[in-house]
Scaffold this motif. Structure first.
Motif, short mmCIF file in Angstrom:
data_model
loop_
_atom_site.label_atom_id
_atom_site.label_comp_id
_atom_site.label_asym_id
_atom_site.label_seq_id
_atom_site.Cartn_x
_atom_site.Cartn_y
_atom_site.Cartn_z
N GLY A 153 -37.72 -0.22 16.73
CA GLY A 153 -38.40 -0.66 17.17
C GLY A 153 -39.91 0.84 16.49
O GLY A 153 -40.56 1.08 17.02
N LYS A 154 -39.78 1.49 15.73
CA LYS A 154 -41.11 2.09 15.06
C LYS A 154 -40.40 2.02 13.33
O LYS A 154 -39.45 1.99 12.83
CB LYS A 154 -40.64 3.63 15.82
CG LYS A 154 -39.51 4.05 15.16
CD LYS A 154 -39.04 5.43 15.46
CE LYS A 154 -40.30 6.80 15.11
NZ LYS A 154 -39.65 8.00 15.45
N ILE A 155 -41.42 2.38 12.54
CA ILE A 155 -41.85 2.72 11.61
C ILE A 155 -41.19 4.02 11.31
O ILE A 155 -41.95 4.85 11.37
CB ILE A 155 -42.55 2.61 10.21
CG1 ILE A 155 -42.84 0.86 11.24
CG2 ILE A 155 -43.02 2.14 9.00
CD1 ILE A 155 -44.49 0.55 10.13
N LEU A 156 -40.57 4.50 10.37
CA LEU A 156 -40.05 5.93 9.87
C LEU A 156 -41.00 6.14 9.45
O LEU A 156 -41.22 5.79 7.79
CB LEU A 156 -38.73 5.54 8.73
CG LEU A 156 -37.53 4.90 9.91
CD1 LEU A 156 -36.59 4.97 9.44
CD2 LEU A 156 -37.25 5.98 11.51
N GLU A 157 -40.42 7.70 9.00
CA GLU A 157 -41.61 8.52 8.36
C GLU A 157 -41.06 8.83 6.90
O GLU A 157 -40.49 8.37 6.90
CB GLU A 157 -42.02 9.68 9.11
CG GLU A 157 -41.30 10.51 9.11
CD GLU A 157 -40.42 10.55 10.21
OE1 GLU A 157 -39.00 10.82 10.53
OE2 GLU A 157 -40.31 9.54 11.26
N TYR A 158 -42.33 9.09 5.84
CA TYR A 158 -41.43 9.68 4.58
C TYR A 158 -41.67 10.83 4.76
O TYR A 158 -41.95 11.78 5.55
CB TYR A 158 -42.66 9.63 3.47
CG TYR A 158 -42.67 7.76 3.40
CD1 TYR A 158 -42.52 6.76 2.70
CD2 TYR A 158 -44.43 7.42 4.05
CE1 TYR A 158 -42.31 5.72 2.07
CE2 TYR A 158 -44.20 5.40 3.74
CZ TYR A 158 -43.53 4.78 3.25
OH TYR A 158 -44.02 3.78 3.03
N ASP A 159 -40.46 11.54 3.84
CA ASP A 159 -40.38 12.58 3.30
C ASP A 159 -41.79 13.92 3.34
O ASP A 159 -41.86 14.61 3.31
CB ASP A 159 -39.57 13.30 2.19
CG ASP A 159 -37.78 12.79 2.93
OD1 ASP A 159 -37.50 12.57 4.32
OD2 ASP A 159 -36.59 12.36 2.35
N ALA A 160 -42.61 13.24 2.22
CA ALA A 160 -43.91 13.60 2.20
C ALA A 160 -44.86 14.13 3.53
O ALA A 160 -45.44 14.23 3.14
CB ALA A 160 -44.92 12.69 1.42
N PHE A 161 -44.40 13.61 4.12
CA PHE A 161 -45.04 13.67 5.89
C PHE A 161 -45.20 14.61 6.67
O PHE A 161 -45.38 15.53 7.17
CB PHE A 161 -45.05 12.67 6.83
CG PHE A 161 -45.52 11.19 6.14
CD1 PHE A 161 -46.26 11.09 5.36
CD2 PHE A 161 -45.34 10.36 6.97
CE1 PHE A 161 -47.16 10.15 4.79
CE2 PHE A 161 -45.95 8.68 6.23
CZ PHE A 161 -47.20 8.67 5.54
N LEU A 162 -44.00 15.60 6.35
CA LEU A 162 -43.06 16.71 7.25
C LEU A 162 -43.18 17.74 6.02
O LEU A 162 -43.41 18.15 5.08
CB LEU A 162 -41.50 16.34 6.93
CG LEU A 162 -40.58 15.23 7.35
CD1 LEU A 162 -39.12 14.76 7.59
CD2 LEU A 162 -41.49 14.94 8.90
N CYS A 163 -43.71 18.90 7.09
CA CYS A 163 -43.93 20.19 6.90
C CYS A 163 -42.76 20.62 5.90
O CYS A 163 -41.11 20.57 6.89
CB CYS A 163 -44.80 20.70 7.57
SG CYS A 163 -44.74 22.32 7.88
N PRO A 164 -42.77 21.75 5.22
CA PRO A 164 -41.00 22.26 4.93
C PRO A 164 -40.87 23.50 5.59
O PRO A 164 -40.04 23.94 5.62
CB PRO A 164 -41.61 22.28 3.65
CG PRO A 164 -43.11 22.09 2.94
CD PRO A 164 -43.66 21.61 4.07
N ILE A 165 -42.36 23.70 6.66
CA ILE A 165 -42.10 25.08 7.15
C ILE A 165 -41.29 24.49 8.86
O ILE A 165 -40.29 24.73 8.74
CB ILE A 165 -42.88 26.29 7.27
CG1 ILE A 165 -43.90 26.04 5.89
CG2 ILE A 165 -43.04 26.75 8.47
CD1 ILE A 165 -45.31 26.78 6.09
N THR A 166 -42.31 23.81 9.29
CA THR A 166 -42.09 22.82 11.01
C THR A 166 -41.24 21.65 10.51
O THR A 166 -40.48 21.57 11.91
CB THR A 166 -43.23 22.44 11.22
OG1 THR A 166 -43.43 21.75 10.65
CG2 THR A 166 -43.50 23.95 11.81
#
Length: 1121
Positions: free
Chosen positions: A257-270
């Protein structure tokens, strides 16, 4: 080098003038802080004539002058840069920092003022007027203070408070955006609002680049707040965005039921999706808050690579941020679609989850309200309301409110959809309204109820059919109505209409305006009056011009609420509406005629027959419930006491006069002692208005007021109040009554009554001061009547002793009044002042530089008096006035100097050499010479005349040289005056050569003013009369003769006659005659010829005689004339 070092000083000034003018004109295009910039523009334009005058006088190009002008140009450059900076700035940005802008304008103004103060005017031949202008302008500019407008500061304070308190409700967002936009002149349309918000985003990024952390954070908070306001949203743009998202989602891969996020959307710290992504200089993207915390921990390596960072600068990653936002919006769409599927599935157990999901999506992104409407969810939820029970019914209605909550009138598609859907089913509508008014949903917005449902065919229809108005009032519907005062026009109008119908008592509620037996419901009126905020709501609608018909209804309600209650009337007056108070002052109690007010305010909205039948029910229980036993006089006193305590603004005073308060007050001022005291006290407050003063006189109050002031039997308090009122009535004279037909007591009688007050020394100062000021105003505006009154009552004998009064202001007023009569009563005034030491009472006025107007009056008074009494001069000298008078001549205003020069005529009478010596020894001569150089035309003429008086005695005062030594030895030569032939000095013989007065006198011959030239010629004449060739040669050496010849070509016969007499004496010296014979012949020929316009025979004969003598000399070669 600036490039201007080699530019000629005249060109420099031209460039500077052009720059100042262009900067002042450019200010017209600045759209923010207009008042501050307008003041700066005025100052800049005031500088232009100063610079032009400097340019005209061709300044010497000295280092000091150039340095000063360069300093001035530098400050003008700063002002120009400031104008250019804010001319192109976004309006929202400029508004947010209006305090800073005002401070910057203030600094620029003061800097220019400081540079003006450095102009070396004392070293230039600049007229005294320009010097005064520069001194005044630079002093004003250096003290200039700028503040942002109060309305802007109030909005900013509210904005800062909301940000601090983290207000996120839509009402606050909309209110802030609308107030800011209106304040800076931005249209409240999406395109304009988005343009301003984009400008704010750019300014935020620039602040971040400048590392101005505080400004960056503030702009971020403001952008976050305003970008979610309804006016920042464009429905067409939202629809296009919605269609784009829907098409994108249909082509995307969906998991659970959702569109998965891209890795580029993720902060390398959090390791979570970023909200505010920023780039390191290595290219790594991180969450801004996370990387800042990373740096604060002392870690300076790249979170991804672990390599040390040589640069820790952060730059916004706009592309990643936009991609994350699109990803979030796509998932919002999926959640809305999922909620729609659940609500259509018939699985009521999942309904609550769907409602929660809808509410959550709305809170995260307000734009999704539009998407919900576009998906048809409103119709689905409305249909469910009729089938659900208990908590789910309430939950469904709450969800509808969340969808339509806080949209502005232009942004309510969901509101209209919801209302229309509900209105199709009476059962659903009744259910919804019952929930609202029975407070099952106390948080429900009154906007939805009143705007769409408070119409004759909706909510009114419900109440009328169900007869549930009592239940609505008990449930607190009045609270909801009063709360609408903070909302928009449509909501307020609907609320006002609903309130009016609720308060009417008849069987067919909702048709009160047409119903024959309509009347007020006393219980509802009482409850409404007790409710906090009622008065404010009603008065706001009455006073707001945009509410027309509603205002008439609210006025009828308010007059009814005031009918039996003095406290309510005063409460209404505190909100700046005074009609009930004025009526109570006039009538004193709740008269039956007040029942007609509703007819009065509604005009033709009611049928005429309805009134007659309504008024026939005089004995009804309803009418008795509103009847009280009031004491008319006590009620009137209560009204006056309330007015006396109120802080009235100028607008309040004006409106009270327009509402007719003056006539009742004048009537009450003839009543008992308490009523008189209160009435006069209120009249004193109201007479600050010019129009109210006219109304007071028109009401016949003048005789009554004078009677109170003049009567010792009246209490001192009332006399003081009346004195204050009469002072205000006469503050600008009584000429404004001319042509009005208003009959006043004779002004002579009024003046006589006022003078009589001062015959009693025990009269309090609170009575005497305003009465004296009124007397002075009357004497100034009615001089003939004043002279008659003074003469008939021997008024001067009463006024003159007041110069010795212990009160300084009484002394000042006495001086002004005595000055008024000093020309016609000079002998009596002089005799009084010469008695004993009374002249000394004028010395403080001559000495006080802080009150130049009084100093001037004292000088003018003495000038008028000395013309009729020569003993006054001796008295002044004895009283020590000479140093004070000369100090004024040195430091006073130019007008004061002119009057001092007129006064000095008495001191410098040629027949009184001793008095002349006292003046000269006190330092008068250099001051007179200075006046010749820098005085006004009048001052120059008077100073020249005085120097002539002194010079006329110089020959007699010159000492013969007493040479020493034996006849057989050479005697020592003693220097002597080249004109007077003896030993001269300024102090001993008043020699104008020794005083350096000759050149300034000669310069006066080039003046354009005939009086100045004449006095200069007469002064120069003293060097020739009785002296002979020495004086002639001296005038020739100082080039004084050529300007005299030029006078012969002018029109003034008196001037030409004096010049001809001078020439007769001058041409007795051969050297002079030879030098000017050719120059003088043509003017003499013109003067002696018979022609039209030359009718002065005496002048013509003189010119002909002089010409004939010249001709005789030139032919015969005989001795000079």
């Amino acid at each position: 080098m600036s490039g201007l070092e080699l530019v000629p000083i005249g060109t420099f000034l031209s460039l500077l003038i052009e720059q100042v003018i262009l900067t002042a004109k450019a200010i017209d295009n600045v759209l923010i802080e207009k008042e501050c910039f307008k003041t700066l523009s005025k100052y800049l334009l005031d500088i232009v004539p100063i610079l032009e005058e400097l340019q005209r006088h061709e300044l010497n190009d000295t280092p000091t002058v150039r340095h000063t002008l360069e300093f001035l140009k530098e400050n003008c450059d700063n002002a120009e840069n400031l104008v250019l900076k804010y001319k192109d700035s976004g309006r929202f940005y400029s508004f947010l920092f209006c305090r800073r802008i005002a401070n910057e304008i203030q600094e620029a103004t003061r800097a220019i003022g400081k540079s003006l103060a450095m102009l070396p005017l004392a070293k230039t031949e600049v007229l005294y007027e320009i010097s005064d202008m520069v001194n005044k302008l630079q002093a004003e500019m250096q003290k200039a203070e700028y503040v942002a407008s109060q309305s802007s500061l109030m909005i900013l304070e509210k904005l800062n408070k909301g940000i601090k308190e983290q207000k996120h409700d839509q009402n606050f967002r909309n209110s802030m955006l609308e107030q800011i936009a209106l304040s800076v002149g931005v249209s409240i349309v999406p395109a304009e609002i988005r343009k301003e918000l984009d400008s704010l985003r750019m300014e935020r990024e620039e602040a971040a680049a400048r590392k101005e952390k505080q400004e960056e954070i503030f702009l971020k908070q403001v952008i976050e707040l305003l970008s979610h306001a309804d006016a920042a949203l464009d429905e067409d743009e939202i629809r296009r965005q919605y269609e784009l998202i829907r098409n994108t989602v249909e082509k995307s891969a969906i998991s659970n039921g959702k569109i998965l996020e891209y890795d580029a959307f993720l902060c390398p710290i959090t390791k979570s999706v970023m909200v505010d992504p920023v780039n390191l200089f290595t290219g790594t993207t991180c969450e801004k808050a996370a990387i800042e915390a990373w740096f604060l921990e002392g870690r300076k390596e790249d979170p991804c690579t672990g390599k040390p960072l040589a640069d820790t600068t952060l730059r916004p990653n706009i592309s990643v941020r936009q991609s994350i936002q699109q990803w979030r919006e796509q998932n919002y769409f999926l959640k809305i679609r999922r909620a729609k599927e659940i609500l259509q599935s018939g699985n009521s157990a999942a309904y609550d989850d769907a409602f929660c999901e809808i509410t959550k999506v709305i809170k995260e992104n307000l734009v999704t309200k539009y998407w919900i409407a576009m998906e048809g969810l409103i119709d689905i939820i409305v249909l469910l309301v009729g089938t659900l029970d208990g908590n789910l019914k309430s939950r469904s209605l709450q969800t509808l409110l969340d969808i339509v909550h806080c949209f502005t009138p232009s942004k309510r598609p969901n509101l209209r959809l919801c209302a229309n859907a509900l209105c199709t089913s009476p059962i659903l509508l009744i259910c919804y309204v019952t929930l609202i008014i029975c407070t099952a949903m106390p948080q429900a917005s009154p906007k939805f109820v009143y705007l769409e449902l408070c119409q004759p065919n909706s909510l009114s229809k419900i109440f009328r059919h169900l007869k549930c108005s009592d239940k609505a009032v008990e449930a607190g519907i009045f609270n909801h109505i009063i709360a609408c005062v903070r909302l928009d026009y449509n909501v307020c109008t609907s609320a006002a209409n609903l309130l009016f119908e609720l308060l009417q008592e008849n069987d067919r509620w909702g048709q009160a305006i047409q119903q024959e037996d309509c009347r007020w419901n006393p219980d509802f009126c009482r409850k409404l009056k007790q409710l906090r905020g009622t008065i404010a709501f009603l008065v706001l609608i009455i006073l707001d011009n945009q509410f027309s018909e509603s205002a008439k209804k609210m006025e009828a309600i308010l007059l009814q609420l005031c009918c039996d209650d003095d406290a309510t009337i005063l409460d209404v007056a505190s909100y700046h509406w005074y009609k009930p108070l004025v009526r109570r002052l006039r009538d004193g109690f709740c008269d039956r005629t007040l029942k007609l007010d509703i007819k009065f305010v509604l005009g033709n909205m009611w049928k005429q027959g309805a009134y007659d039948r309504t008024l026939s029910t005089n004995n009804s229980s309803h009418d008795r419930s509103f009847t009280h036993n009031y004491s008319p006089e006590s009620s009137k006193q209560t009204m006056m006491r309330g007015l006396e305590k109120m802080q009235l603004l100028d607008e309040d005073v004006k409106h009270l006069g327009e509402d007719g308060v003056i006539n009742p007050l004048v009537i009450l001022a003839s009543g008992d002692a308490k009523s008189r005291e209160l009435a006069f006290s209120v009249m004193a407050k109201l007479c600050t208005s010019f129009e109210n003063r006219r109304l007071t006189v028109e009401a016949g109050a003048v005789s009554l007021i004078l009677e109170q002031i003049s009567s010792p039997q009246v209490s001192p308090i009332i006399r003081e109040k009346c004195s204050g009122i009469f002072e205000k009535l006469t503050s600008s004279g009584l000429e404004f009554l001319n042509g009005t037909g208003i009959v006043l007591p004779q002004r002579e009688l009024m003046i006589t009554n006022l003078i009589g007050i001062f015959e009693t020394p025990s009269t309090s100062i609170g009575i005497r001061k305003p009465a004296f000021r009124a007397l002075l105003s009357l004497c100034k505006s009615a001089k003939v009547a004043a002279e008659n009154a003074i003469a008939s009552q021997n008024g001067l004998s009463i006024i003159l002793p007041l110069l010795e009064d212990s009160d300084k202001e009484i002394q000042k007023l006495a001086l002004e009044l005595i000055h008024q009569f000093s020309q016609n009563e000079s002998s009596r005034i002089a005799d009084f002042l010469l008695d004993g030491t009374r002249l000394e009472t004028l010395m403080p006025f001559l000495e006080d530089e802080s009150q130049p107007e009084l100093q001037l009056l004292a000088v003018e008074l003495l000038t008028n008096l000395q013309k009729s009494n020569i003993e006054l001069i001796k008295g002044l000298a004895k009283s020590g006035a000479i140093p004070l008078i000369l100090h004024i001549l040195n430091r006073g205003t130019m007008e004061a100097k002119e009057n001092v020069l007129d006064l000095l005529v008495g001191f410098m009478n040629p027949a009184d050499i001793e008095m002349q010596k006292r003046l000269v020894e006190s330092g008068a001569y250099p001051l007179l010479v200075n006046i010749l150089i820098s005085g006004s035309k009048t001052a120059k003429a008077r100073a020249a005349a005085l120097i002539g008086n002194l010079s006329s005695n110089s020959l007699n005062l010159t000492e013969e040289p007493n040479r020493t030594g034996c006849f057989c030895f050479l005697r020592k030569k003693i220097p002597t005056c080249e004109v007077h032939g003896g030993i001269c000095s300024v102090e001993s013989s008043f020699c104008l050569l020794k005083a350096d007065a000759l050149k300034p006198l000669v310069n006066l011959l080039d003046e354009r003013d005939d009086a100045v030239k004449l006095k200069a010629i007469l002064a120069l004449k003293t060097l020739v009369e009785g002296i002979g060739s020495r004086g002639v040669i001296c005038l020739h050496r100082f080039k004084a003769i050529k300007p005299m010849l030029d006078v012969l070509r002018e029109e003034n016969p008196a001037l030409k006659e004096e010049v001809l007499e001078m020439l007769e004496m001058l041409f007795k010296v051969r050297e002079v005659l030879d030098s000017y014979t050719d120059d003088v012949k043509i003017p003499l020929i013109h003067l002696s010829a018979y022609r039209s316009g030359n009718t002065n025979d005496h002048l013509r004969i003189k010119a002909a005689k002089l010409l004939a003598d010249l001709e005789l000399y030139s032919k015969s070669g005989s001795s000079p004339l």
